[in-house]
Design an enzyme around this catalytic site. Structure first.
Site, mmCIF file in Angstrom:
data_model
loop_
_atom_site.group_PDB
_atom_site.id
_atom_site.type_symbol
_atom_site.label_atom_id
_atom_site.label_comp_id
_atom_site.label_asym_id
_atom_site.label_seq_id
_atom_site.Cartn_x
_atom_site.Cartn_y
_atom_site.Cartn_z
ATOM 1 N N ASP A 99 60.968 38.661 28.866
ATOM 2 C CA ASP A 99 61.067 37.883 30.065
ATOM 3 C C ASP A 99 60.511 38.490 31.103
ATOM 4 O O ASP A 99 60.489 39.733 31.047
ATOM 5 C CB ASP A 99 62.690 37.273 30.077
ATOM 6 N N GLU A 113 66.557 40.063 29.627
ATOM 7 C CA GLU A 113 66.824 41.250 30.318
ATOM 8 C C GLU A 113 66.788 41.357 31.638
ATOM 9 O O GLU A 113 67.693 41.955 32.346
ATOM 10 C CB GLU A 113 65.802 42.348 29.971
#
Length: 478
Positions: free
Chosen positions: A104, A169
């Site tokens: 991400d 994250e």
């Protein structure tokens, strides 16, 4: 026995496939996997699927692990991106390493000041510009390409390799801690070491990272009248919440950077002579650091003090005030309720639970002295612990040997000022040793406009990972 290491063949293979590696990175960067934007959640799911498909195509034993849902502020829920786990090899006579990464990214828009389209990987003078290129898509791919290179040349992997790749994250790894706890005795049971490549070098010299700061994030809310007031009509008659808030914030830190909250500085592990010497030997240019951030003066003027205060001392940062008037133009308002956001970076031997008490007790006592009728409420919303590894551990010796082989220099041993909370979770839950092995450049612009990954770092970084697996294979099993 030291098995034969076909480093030259593997290295040549990487060199001859670099265009393919860049194209794969281009395909990955094109997916706008911004985990902070719920509207982009389908892209996050697609990114996890692409990661799983890539690992499956290589013959890995792959799982997409459902980690549940995320609750949104409006009470609705949305599915979290699944976590990808993969395994290559299960030879009980070999070491097993587990590579952590995330796919991400931070938000990015062309109009934020990017020189190129953020989701269209653009090669300018050997620098590959794109959101998520360095943080963390290229390092994840470099690890995948490492396994692929061994496979392509039919060279036996020197260790068993596992992957754990997440898609949340950048917004705090929602759901990952619970998954690690749940898989402690299954997926992690045969893992010897955990490798994290989610950070960067400090200079042009390759580095191994052995520490990160934690973070305690606070809200301090001062509430007064039941609604905002006109400063002409009511100014001078009420005790204003904003004045109270600014007054107490000013007691957190001195102009010279000294933290004024009792007990905080006393908790910090003393700086040893050995550590001082390590900092002294690190390659770090103060002038270029200054010009990069665009300031004429820093808090400290020598390298050791600067690095120490960036890595191993706590800091107080005031981030903003919610409820204060902050729009353009002028507005004569007395805000009725204001909420300060500030945080304190954590270092050994601080404990977030203790820091929470020290900060709240201190602010309440400072506020009481003001004899204000307004109400103060202090809350801690994040309490992430610092992480520190032993640089004399064999994992780091193996890292030094791999850097020496690929770059022909000794690596700098560095710490990160930021927080990578997952490192502490891995350590606390699994009890395994961890190394942080960055390949990103010092000027990659993580989270910023014009983020990039240099082709050199991407390709040579892949060779570093190849060499590292060879070195780890020869460590004695813990």
């Amino acid at each position: 026995v030291r098995c034969i290491f076909f480093y030259d063949e593997l290295s040549q293979y990487v060199d001859s496939h670099q265009e393919e590696y860049v194209q794969t990175l281009r395909d990955w960067v094109a997916v706008e996997s911004d985990s902070s934007d719920v509207l982009r959640r389908p892209d996050c799911h697609r990114m996890m699927d692409m990661t799983a498909e890539k690992l499956q195509a290589m013959g890995g034993k792959v799982e997409l692990v459902d980690i549940g849902v995320q609750e949104l502020p409006d009470g609705k829920t949305v599915a979290l991106p699944k976590v990808v786990t993969a395994q290559f090899g299960s030879d009980p006579n070999k070491q097993t390493v587990c590579v952590y990464g995330h796919v991400d990214v931070q938000p990015a828009k062309l109009e934020d000041g990017w020189a190129t389209e953020p989701y269209n990987l653009t090669d300018i003078n050997g620098h590959l510009y794109g959101r998520g290129a360095s943080d963390n898509k290229a390092p994840v791919l470099a690890w995948i390409h490492t396994v692929e290179a061994y496979q392509a040349l039919s060279i036996d992997l020197p260790v068993n390799v596992k992957f754990i790749i997440e898609g949340m994250e950048e917004t705090g790894s929602n759901g990952l801690d619970a998954m690690i706890v749940a898989q402690k005795d299954t997926f992690f049971s045969d893992v010897d070491y955990i490798i994290i490549s989610d950070c960067g070098w400090l200079s042009r010299r390759p580095a191994l990272t052995y520490g990160t700061r934690g973070n305690c994030y606070f809200f301090a809310e001062v509430e007064g009248p039941k609604q905002d007031l006109h400063s002409g009509v009511y100014g001078g008659t009420v005790i204003e919440p904003m004045t109270d808030l600014i007054g107490i914030l000013d007691t957190l830190i001195s102009p010279s950077g000294k933290i004024l909250i009792p007990g905080i500085r006393e908790a910090v592990a003393p700086l040893s002579d050995e550590e001082w010497k390590m900092y002294q030997d690190i390659e770090f240019d103060i002038e270029s650091f200054k010009s990069k951030i665009g300031v004429s003066q820093l808090m400290y003027s020598n390298k050791v003090d600067l690095l120490a205060h960036r890595w191993r001392y706590p800091t107080v940062t005031i981030h903003g005030i919610e409820g204060a008037f902050s729009g353009p133009g002028s507005k004569t308002v007395i805000p009725a309720k204001v909420i300060a956001k500030f945080s304190i970076r954590q270092v050994p031997n601080m404990d977030p639970a203790v820091v929470k008490k020290q900060v709240t007790d201190y602010l309440y006592s400072v506020f009481a002295k003001r004899k204000s009728p307004n109400k103060l409420k202090v809350t801690m919303i994040i309490g992430a612990k610092p992480w520190l590894a032993d640089t004399k551990h064999p994992l780091y010796e193996a890292g030094k040997a791999a850097v020496k082989r690929v770059f022909d220099v000794e690596p700098d041993l560095i710490r990160e000022g930021g927080t990578i909370p997952i490192a502490k979770t891995f350590e606390d839950v699994t009890g395994k040793s961890i190394i942080m092995m960055p390949i990103g450049g010092f000027d990659d612009g993580l989270h910023s406009q014009n983020e990039k990954m240099s082709r050199y770092n991407y390709i040579e970084g892949t060779k570093l990972f190849i060499a590292y697996l060879h070195e780890v294979a020869h460590l004695k099993k813990d």
